[in-house]
Scaffold this motif. Structure first.
Motif, PDB file in Angstrom:
ATOM      1  N   ASP A 164       0.861  -1.166   0.000  1.00 42.52           N
ATOM      2  CA  ASP A 164       0.000   0.000   0.000  1.00 42.52           C
ATOM      3  C   ASP A 164       0.910   1.232   0.000  1.00 42.52           C
ATOM      4  OD1 ASP A 164       0.807  -1.029   2.455  1.00 42.52           O
ATOM      5  OD2 ASP A 164      -0.892  -0.235   3.575  1.00 42.52           O
ATOM      6  N   HIS A 165       0.339   2.435  -0.019  1.00 39.78           N
ATOM      7  CA  HIS A 165       1.179   3.618  -0.235  1.00 39.78           C
ATOM      8  C   HIS A 165       2.137   3.846   0.933  1.00 39.78           C
ATOM      9  CE1 HIS A 165      -0.534   6.641   2.506  1.00 39.78           C
ATOM     10  NE2 HIS A 165      -1.729   6.193   2.199  1.00 39.78           N
ATOM     11  N   LEU A 166       3.187   4.622   0.669  1.00 43.23           N
ATOM     12  CA  LEU A 166       4.303   4.763   1.595  1.00 43.23           C
ATOM     13  C   LEU A 166       4.310   6.092   2.340  1.00 43.23           C
ATOM     14  CD1 LEU A 166       7.134   3.395  -0.744  1.00 43.23           C
ATOM     15  CD2 LEU A 166       5.605   2.102   0.763  1.00 43.23           C
ATOM     16  N   ALA A 167       3.260   6.892   2.182  1.00 41.85           N
ATOM     17  CA  ALA A 167       3.271   8.239   2.756  1.00 41.85           C
ATOM     18  C   ALA A 167       3.274   8.243   4.277  1.00 41.85           C
ATOM     19  CB  ALA A 167       2.080   9.041   2.238  1.00 41.85           C
ATOM     20  N   LEU A 168       2.830   7.152   4.903  1.00 37.83           N
ATOM     21  CA  LEU A 168       2.751   7.104   6.361  1.00 37.83           C
ATOM     22  C   LEU A 168       3.889   6.319   6.996  1.00 37.83           C
ATOM     23  CD1 LEU A 168      -1.110   6.492   6.736  1.00 37.83           C
ATOM     24  CD2 LEU A 168       0.135   8.667   6.757  1.00 37.83           C
ATOM     25  N   LEU A 169       4.889   5.946   6.211  1.00 39.15           N
ATOM     26  CA  LEU A 169       6.016   5.200   6.766  1.00 39.15           C
ATOM     27  C   LEU A 169       6.689   5.986   7.891  1.00 39.15           C
ATOM     28  CD1 LEU A 169       8.049   3.582   3.835  1.00 39.15           C
ATOM     29  CD2 LEU A 169       6.798   2.403   5.648  1.00 39.15           C
ATOM     30  N   SER A 170       6.921   5.334   8.997  1.00 46.24           N
ATOM     31  CA  SER A 170       7.622   5.972  10.101  1.00 46.24           C
ATOM     32  C   SER A 170       9.090   6.169   9.729  1.00 46.24           C
ATOM     33  CB  SER A 170       7.530   5.109  11.354  1.00 46.24           C
ATOM     34  OG  SER A 170       8.287   3.915  11.182  1.00 46.24           O
ATOM     35  N   VAL A 191      -2.316  14.209  -2.318  1.00 43.82           N
ATOM     36  CA  VAL A 191      -2.882  14.187  -0.967  1.00 43.82           C
ATOM     37  C   VAL A 191      -1.988  13.410  -0.014  1.00 43.82           C
ATOM     38  CG1 VAL A 191      -4.822  13.348   0.419  1.00 43.82           C
ATOM     39  CG2 VAL A 191      -5.252  14.517  -1.753  1.00 43.82           C
ATOM     40  N   ASP A 192      -1.522  12.249  -0.459  1.00 39.99           N
ATOM     41  CA  ASP A 192      -0.643  11.419   0.363  1.00 39.99           C
ATOM     42  C   ASP A 192       0.740  11.369  -0.288  1.00 39.99           C
ATOM     43  OD1 ASP A 192      -2.301  10.540   2.575  1.00 39.99           O
ATOM     44  OD2 ASP A 192      -3.464   9.446   1.090  1.00 39.99           O
ATOM     45  N   HIS A 193       1.377  12.527  -0.269  1.00 41.86           N
ATOM     46  CA  HIS A 193       2.689  12.666  -0.914  1.00 41.86           C
ATOM     47  C   HIS A 193       3.782  12.081  -0.026  1.00 41.86           C
ATOM     48  CE1 HIS A 193       5.987  14.454  -3.181  1.00 41.86           C
ATOM     49  NE2 HIS A 193       6.456  14.961  -2.054  1.00 41.86           N
ATOM     50  N   TYR A 194       4.798  11.516  -0.655  1.00 43.02           N
ATOM     51  CA  TYR A 194       5.979  11.116   0.107  1.00 43.02           C
ATOM     52  C   TYR A 194       7.235  11.417  -0.705  1.00 43.02           C
ATOM     53  CZ  TYR A 194       6.220   6.770  -2.718  1.00 43.02           C
ATOM     54  OH  TYR A 194       6.308   5.861  -3.740  1.00 43.02           O
ATOM     55  N   ALA A 195       8.266  11.781   0.001  1.00 37.90           N
ATOM     56  CA  ALA A 195       9.588  12.001  -0.584  1.00 37.90           C
ATOM     57  C   ALA A 195      10.599  11.475   0.419  1.00 37.90           C
ATOM     58  CB  ALA A 195       9.823  13.474  -0.872  1.00 37.90           C
ATOM     59  N   ILE A 196      11.171  10.330   0.124  1.00 41.97           N
ATOM     60  CA  ILE A 196      12.109   9.665   1.020  1.00 41.97           C
ATOM     61  C   ILE A 196      13.502   9.783   0.436  1.00 41.97           C
ATOM     62  CG2 ILE A 196      12.717   7.476   2.117  1.00 41.97           C
ATOM     63  CD1 ILE A 196       9.750   6.680   1.870  1.00 41.97           C
ATOM     64  N   ASP A 197      14.388  10.442   1.154  1.00 37.88           N
ATOM     65  CA  ASP A 197      15.748  10.645   0.671  1.00 37.88           C
ATOM     66  C   ASP A 197      16.421   9.296   0.428  1.00 37.88           C
ATOM     67  OD1 ASP A 197      18.031  11.995  -0.059  1.00 37.88           O
ATOM     68  OD2 ASP A 197      18.786  12.166   1.994  1.00 37.88           O
ATOM     69  N   GLY A 198      16.854   9.070  -0.800  1.00 38.59           N
ATOM     70  CA  GLY A 198      17.475   7.803  -1.164  1.00 38.59           C
ATOM     71  C   GLY A 198      16.553   6.867  -1.920  1.00 38.59           C
ATOM     72  N   LEU A 199      15.276   7.237  -2.016  1.00 38.16           N
ATOM     73  CA  LEU A 199      14.304   6.415  -2.749  1.00 38.16           C
ATOM     74  C   LEU A 199      13.841   7.184  -3.976  1.00 38.16           C
ATOM     75  CD1 LEU A 199      12.525   3.749  -2.615  1.00 38.16           C
ATOM     76  CD2 LEU A 199      10.741   5.234  -1.677  1.00 38.16           C
ATOM     77  N   GLN A 200      14.114   6.642  -5.162  1.00 38.16           N
ATOM     78  CA  GLN A 200      13.680   7.274  -6.402  1.00 38.16           C
ATOM     79  C   GLN A 200      12.207   6.957  -6.642  1.00 38.16           C
ATOM     80  OE1 GLN A 200      16.244   5.881  -9.530  1.00 38.16           O
ATOM     81  NE2 GLN A 200      17.951   7.207  -8.943  1.00 38.16           N
ATOM     82  N   HIS A 201      11.395   8.003  -6.663  1.00 33.41           N
ATOM     83  CA  HIS A 201       9.956   7.840  -6.852  1.00 33.41           C
ATOM     84  C   HIS A 201       9.616   8.006  -8.328  1.00 33.41           C
ATOM     85  CE1 HIS A 201       5.817   9.538  -7.171  1.00 33.41           C
ATOM     86  NE2 HIS A 201       5.556   8.579  -6.305  1.00 33.41           N
TER      87      HIS A 201
END
Length: 265
Positions: free
Chosen positions: A54-60, A87-97
């Protein structure tokens, strides 16, 4: 090969016996490894290479580190529509989206009918979901073709997902696993695992409070007839999923052999 569904701690030194299908990353409920399934020539899908979620926007923050460091995931294929991604945006440093957007138009249509005062029944909702799956075959072929391009470009661990990790993600997993030679009944078992793991987040429950629970049980779960609605016309028109992957998605036999070399052992 029997499906492993138990959870286990994520460790970088895990042996094949320690690998688990479902990974308890905080902020997701449906994060799963596609490794271990038997495919072409008796080879098995590599563990810790192909993940669906499922989407990754809520990853701790801790789970983000697990994703990057322990699992080695360096890229994500996001099948959510543009509004979902905003709405449920994520930007994780090191992960290419990578945005491979497929708009959830038919599910939106169901909500629209409800807002117009029309009564939506579970049976009607099943039909809408089957229409959704049929739309994947041609109307939304381009994002799935891009997904295969990503897989062929590198064998770096990848996670592919939509919002719940069940429909768009389920079809992507079906195409991929079948192309790798995993039997259809095993592909179906993997697809249905969403019903064991996915839990609606609190905000989704609140937003859908006006929708009858029996309708939500259709919208937020998976059923074999959903997947069959896409598989049957593919088999009828192309003879097999690998043929469809070649003729519609542009992944020819040579490229499919490359996929097997990259993701089977």
């Amino acid at each position: 090969m029997p499906i492993q569904v138990e959870s286990a701690p994520i460790t970088s030194e895990a042996t094949p016996q320690a690998y688990s299908r479902h990974l308890p990353l905080a902020g997701t409920t449906n994060f799963r490894d596609l490794g271990g399934y038997q495919g072409l020539d008796g080879r098995t899908v590599r563990w810790r290479k192909l993940f669906r979620s499922d989407h990754l926007a809520l990853l701790s923050p801790e789970s983000q580190l697990q994703l990057l460091r322990e699992l080695g995931v360096a890229r994500s294929a996001d099948f959510r529509g543009q509004r979902e991604q905003t709405v449920d945006h994520y930007a994780i440093d090191g992960l290419q989206h990578h945005s491979l957007a497929i708009e959830p138009t038919l599910v939106q249509r169901a909500f629209s009918l409800m807002q117009q005062g029309q009564r939506l029944t579970p049976d009607h909702t099943v039909v809408l979901m089957q229409d959704t799956y049929r739309s994947f075959i041609h109307d939304n072929a381009a994002p799935f073709a891009q997904f295969f391009e990503m897989l062929l470009d590198s064998d770096a661990p990848i996670v592919f997902h939509c919002t719940a990790g069940k429909d768009r993600t389920g079809w992507a997993a079906t195409l991929l696993l079948t192309t790798l030679g995993v039997p259809q009944h095993v592909v179906l078992q993997d697809y249905l695992l969403t019903n064991d793991y996915y839990h609606r987040p609190a905000e989704a429950v609140a937003a859908a409070a006006h929708i009858p629970e029996e309708v939500l049980q259709v919208l937020w779960r998976v059923q074999e007839p959903f997947l069959t609605a896409a598989i049957q016309p593919v088999l009828q028109d192309y003879g097999s999923i690998p043929n469809y992957v070649e003729k519609v998605l542009g992944v020819d036999a040579k490229a499919q052999q490359k996929l097997a070399q990259m993701y089977l052992e």
